[in-house]
Motif scaffolding. Structure first.
Motif, PDB file in Angstrom:
ATOM      1  N   CYS A  42       0.838  -1.202   0.000  1.00 21.16           N
ATOM      2  CA  CYS A  42       0.000   0.000   0.000  1.00 21.16           C
ATOM      3  C   CYS A  42       0.873   1.252   0.000  1.00 21.16           C
ATOM      4  O   CYS A  42       2.101   1.172   0.037  1.00 21.16           O
ATOM      5  CB  CYS A  42      -0.929  -0.012   1.215  1.00 21.16           C
ATOM      6  SG  CYS A  42      -1.973  -1.483   1.323  1.00 21.16           S
TER       7      CYS A  42
ATOM      8  N   ASP B  90       0.292   7.152   4.119  1.00 20.95           N
ATOM      9  CA  ASP B  90      -0.903   7.944   4.447  1.00 20.95           C
ATOM     10  C   ASP B  90      -0.514   9.398   4.673  1.00 20.95           C
ATOM     11  O   ASP B  90      -0.736   9.954   5.746  1.00 20.95           O
ATOM     12  CB  ASP B  90      -1.557   7.399   5.724  1.00 20.95           C
ATOM     13  CG  ASP B  90      -1.980   5.955   5.592  1.00 20.95           C
ATOM     14  OD1 ASP B  90      -2.813   5.686   4.724  1.00 20.95           O
ATOM     15  OD2 ASP B  90      -1.481   5.103   6.345  1.00 20.95           O
TER      16      ASP B  90
ATOM     17  N   ALA C 217      -3.843   5.141   2.081  1.00 20.04           N
ATOM     18  CA  ALA C 217      -2.940   4.058   1.685  1.00 20.04           C
ATOM     19  C   ALA C 217      -3.424   3.321   0.444  1.00 20.04           C
ATOM     20  O   ALA C 217      -2.611   2.848  -0.349  1.00 20.04           O
ATOM     21  CB  ALA C 217      -2.773   3.075   2.846  1.00 20.04           C
TER      22      ALA C 217
ATOM     23  N   GLU D 229       6.290   7.311   8.727  1.00 18.74           N
ATOM     24  CA  GLU D 229       5.510   6.094   8.824  1.00 18.74           C
ATOM     25  C   GLU D 229       6.485   4.935   8.958  1.00 18.74           C
ATOM     26  O   GLU D 229       7.534   4.924   8.298  1.00 18.74           O
ATOM     27  CB  GLU D 229       4.611   5.909   7.603  1.00 18.74           C
ATOM     28  CG  GLU D 229       3.564   6.991   7.476  1.00 18.74           C
ATOM     29  CD  GLU D 229       2.335   6.543   6.706  1.00 18.74           C
ATOM     30  OE1 GLU D 229       2.321   5.399   6.210  1.00 18.74           O
ATOM     31  OE2 GLU D 229       1.394   7.338   6.620  1.00 18.74           O
TER      32      GLU D 229
ATOM     33  N   ARG E 250       2.026  -2.292   9.074  1.00 19.60           N
ATOM     34  CA  ARG E 250       2.048  -0.890   9.495  1.00 19.60           C
ATOM     35  C   ARG E 250       1.983  -0.801  11.015  1.00 19.60           C
ATOM     36  O   ARG E 250       1.107  -1.380  11.650  1.00 19.60           O
ATOM     37  CB  ARG E 250       0.884  -0.125   8.883  1.00 19.60           C
ATOM     38  CG  ARG E 250       0.953  -0.170   7.379  1.00 19.60           C
ATOM     39  CD  ARG E 250       0.362   1.020   6.713  1.00 19.60           C
ATOM     40  NE  ARG E 250       0.708   0.894   5.300  1.00 19.60           N
ATOM     41  CZ  ARG E 250       0.772   1.881   4.443  1.00 19.60           C
ATOM     42  NH1 ARG E 250       0.516   3.095   4.848  1.00 19.60           N
ATOM     43  NH2 ARG E 250       1.112   1.681   3.195  1.00 19.60           N
TER      44      ARG E 250
ATOM     45  N   VAL F  17       1.792   5.442  11.877  1.00 21.18           N
ATOM     46  CA  VAL F  17       1.151   6.004  10.692  1.00 21.18           C
ATOM     47  C   VAL F  17       0.770   7.457  10.946  1.00 21.18           C
ATOM     48  O   VAL F  17       1.134   8.050  11.953  1.00 21.18           O
ATOM     49  CB  VAL F  17      -0.101   5.187  10.319  1.00 21.18           C
ATOM     50  CG1 VAL F  17       0.272   3.784   9.881  1.00 21.18           C
ATOM     51  CG2 VAL F  17      -1.082   5.129  11.498  1.00 21.18           C
TER      52      VAL F  17
ATOM     53  N   ALA G 205      -4.259   9.756   8.141  1.00 27.79           N
ATOM     54  CA  ALA G 205      -4.699   9.409   6.784  1.00 27.79           C
ATOM     55  C   ALA G 205      -5.862  10.261   6.309  1.00 27.79           C
ATOM     56  O   ALA G 205      -6.746   9.769   5.598  1.00 27.79           O
ATOM     57  CB  ALA G 205      -5.048   7.923   6.679  1.00 27.79           C
TER      58      ALA G 205
END
Length: 575
Positions: free
Chosen positions: A290, A293, A299, A359, A366, A369, A372
């Motif tokens: 992916c 973000d 993602a 990230e 993940r 992060v 997003a």
């Protein structure tokens, strides 16, 4: 820079004047769009039939299409029940976001994936839309809605018209031509000029005769002008959004195939842009398949990202830096850091004031992060600020903020007063990788420069970080310089990861689903807390947590926090 706002925003009242001028221009465009003469011009020349059959490379969801067949429209977390063969156009939508998705025809690929029944229902819904909104409507013909509907209708035209009468085919092709021409007329700046030119040109490839040829010629001309501004030399999108680069690449792939069907050579500028965007998407594709973000992009699913990379001739190693981002790769850890200022001016409508955000993925999952936020997110604009990413925030201040009120209505929620300089230096040895970054977004209010150092120990497979707030001027006798201000180092945690504070009140154990050991985040902050946070997937919020390291920085002396992310040892230890 594009849009002229960065320079103007530094002068009092100029943003308001720019917004006023843009508002007047937009009103004039709306009045012309509804004028009978304009509608007459959009209908000439008339298409003679269908030509190419473009394919949208994005993956489809047949289950979503079956829901529409049953009369359940589920978009953006809202549901509209119409019953079988019901009419969604003659009733109010539950939310504005729902209405935008409905009028963009984003659902059409899912519906057509269900087969002949889906094609018949798609034809009925398209004709019903034309009956209600086909002449012109301020919302449904707004450029941001029109762009995607034109693209989706162009890809669906051949399938829809296979079940239509001659009169219905003539109506659908005329609607596509009118919308493509109006879309080309709506290009009045660099932002989304490339995306709109692609959608209009794609519509032209669908139409046979003079109508299609003229739209193709006009569209390709606009596209050749827009692509060098939109796609940077390293393949990054001018908005700095990884998701925007992915979406433009998918659109260009559809257009490239349609031009081949028409026997038309794609412009060299288009082929160069596709090659650059392919490299950028490869760089932005992280270990879980992916995207990051960051900077107004989500993602996306690994299948969605993989669709754009399906045509890659070979798997190449991603570069370490692109579009202002840096990647650090270890045995288990992968880090992506934002090492550049946000986009400026008209490009900044989706930009985020989140300097030096990172990230972190561990073992392909993940861990750390950002929230997003994206244009599709049903969330507040405040999620575009530093507190919504994994970086340092000082006091209750921001180092940039979106426009609000009248100015935002006219210009979009552009980011203003943001930091405009970020320094980054990368070092590599066989044993370690490290980044030294800094920005001065906190200088105007606090006189403090944020310096972030990331050290990836390749042998130990651990990440060490240091956050410094450093005074930019020499300490003097000003008593104000000796006061303290609070600061926070935030690490937002992915929803699939559980964060548990250890008994020492300092260390935090991060454990993904199915991970029996996890990763320790240790630090020397004055105070550590695990608090609630939010994470957006497909525009919808999911509850998650954030680790907050708190401290106080003296304005004449600064402050420092050190932290380390390392794998937890299995217990009991193996024999």
């Amino acid at each position: 820079m594009a849009g002229g706002l960065p320079a103007l925003s530094r002068l009092p009242g100029r943003v308001f004047l720019l917004a006023l001028a843009q508002g007047l221009k937009r009103q004039a465009r709306r009045e012309w769009a509804g004028n009978p003469l304009h509608r007459w011009l959009l209908a000439r020349p008339r298409p003679e039939g269908l030509a190419a059959s473009p394919r949208n490379p994005r993956p489809v969801n047949p289950e979503a299409g079956r829901r529409i067949l049953d009369g359940r429209f589920v978009f953006g977390g809202a549901t509209l029940e119409t019953g079988t063969r019901g009419d969604p156009w003659d009733r109010p939508s539950p939310t504005r976001r729902f209405a935008a998705i409905l009028h963009r025809f984003d659902w059409m690929p899912d519906l057509l994936s269900t087969g002949e029944a889906g094609a018949a229902e798609g034809l009925r819904l398209t004709l019903d839309w034309s009956r209600v909104f086909g002449r012109w409507n301020g919302f449904s013909w707004a450029p941001e809605v029109l762009e995607r509907r034109t693209f989706n209708l162009a890809c669906a035209a051949r399938t829809l018209c296979a079940q239509a009468s001659d009169a219905e085919v003539a109506l659908i092709t005329l609607d596509i031509a009118r919308q493509a021409r109006h879309l080309l007329d709506s290009i009045d700046g660099p932002v989304r000029a490339a995306e709109r030119a692609v959608a209009a040109t794609l519509a032209g490839t669908v139409l046979s005769g003079e109508a299609g040829e003229k739209i193709i010629d006009h569209g390709l001309l606009r596209l050749e002008r827009a692509l060098p501004v939109t796609v940077q030399p390293d393949g990054g999108h001018a908005s700095r959004s990884p998701r925007a680069a992915l979406e433009l690449l998918l659109d260009l792939q559809a257009l490239d195939e349609a031009l081949v069907q028409r026997g038309i050579a794609a412009p060299d500028e288009m082929m160069r842009a596709m090659d650059r965007l392919t490299g950028a998407v490869r760089f932005f594709t992280l270990a879980d398949g992916c995207l990051p973000d960051l900077q107004g992009g989500e993602a996306a699913s690994r299948h969605y990202v993989a669709a754009a990379r399906a045509s890659e001739a070979s798997v190449q190693r991603a570069p370490v830096a692109r579009n202002g981002y840096q990647r650090l790769e270890g045995r288990s850890l992968q880090i992506l850091a934002d090492c550049a200022p946000p986009a400026e001016g008209a490009w900044s409508v989706t930009a985020c004031a989140q300097p030096l955000a990172i990230e972190v993925l561990a073992a392909g999952r993940r861990m750390i992060v950002a929230c997003a936020w994206s244009p599709e997110a049903n969330g507040p604009q405040a999620l575009r600020l530093a507190d919504a990413s994994s970086t340092v925030g000082v006091g209750d201040a921001s180092c940039g903020e979106p426009l609000r009120g009248f100015r935002a209505n006219a210009l979009g929620p552009r980011l203003v007063d943001a930091y405009d300089a970020v320094a980054a230096q990368r070092h590599e040895t066989p044993q370690a990788l490290w980044l030294e970054m800094s920005h001065e977004g906190w200088v105007p209010r606090f006189g403090l420069r944020h310096e972030r150092r990331l050290f990836l120990d390749l042998a130990a497979d651990e990440l060490r970080g240091e956050e410094r707030l450093t005074p930019v001027s020499e300490p003097g006798g000003d008593p104000e310089a000796r006061r303290f201000t609070p600061f926070m180092v935030r690490f937002h945690v992915h929803p699939d990861v559980r964060a548990s504070l250890a008994r020492d009140g300092k260390s935090v154990l991060l454990r993904a689903e199915g991970d029996e050991t996890g990763w320790w985040l240790r630090n020397d902050a004055q105070e550590v807390a695990v608090e609630t946070s939010v994470y957006f997937q497909e525009g919808l919020p999911k509850r998650t947590h954030q680790i907050v390291l708190r401290g106080n920085a003296r304005l004449d002396a600064g402050a420092r926090v050190r932290w380390k992310l390392a794998a937890a040892e299995a217990w009991p230890p193996p024999h």
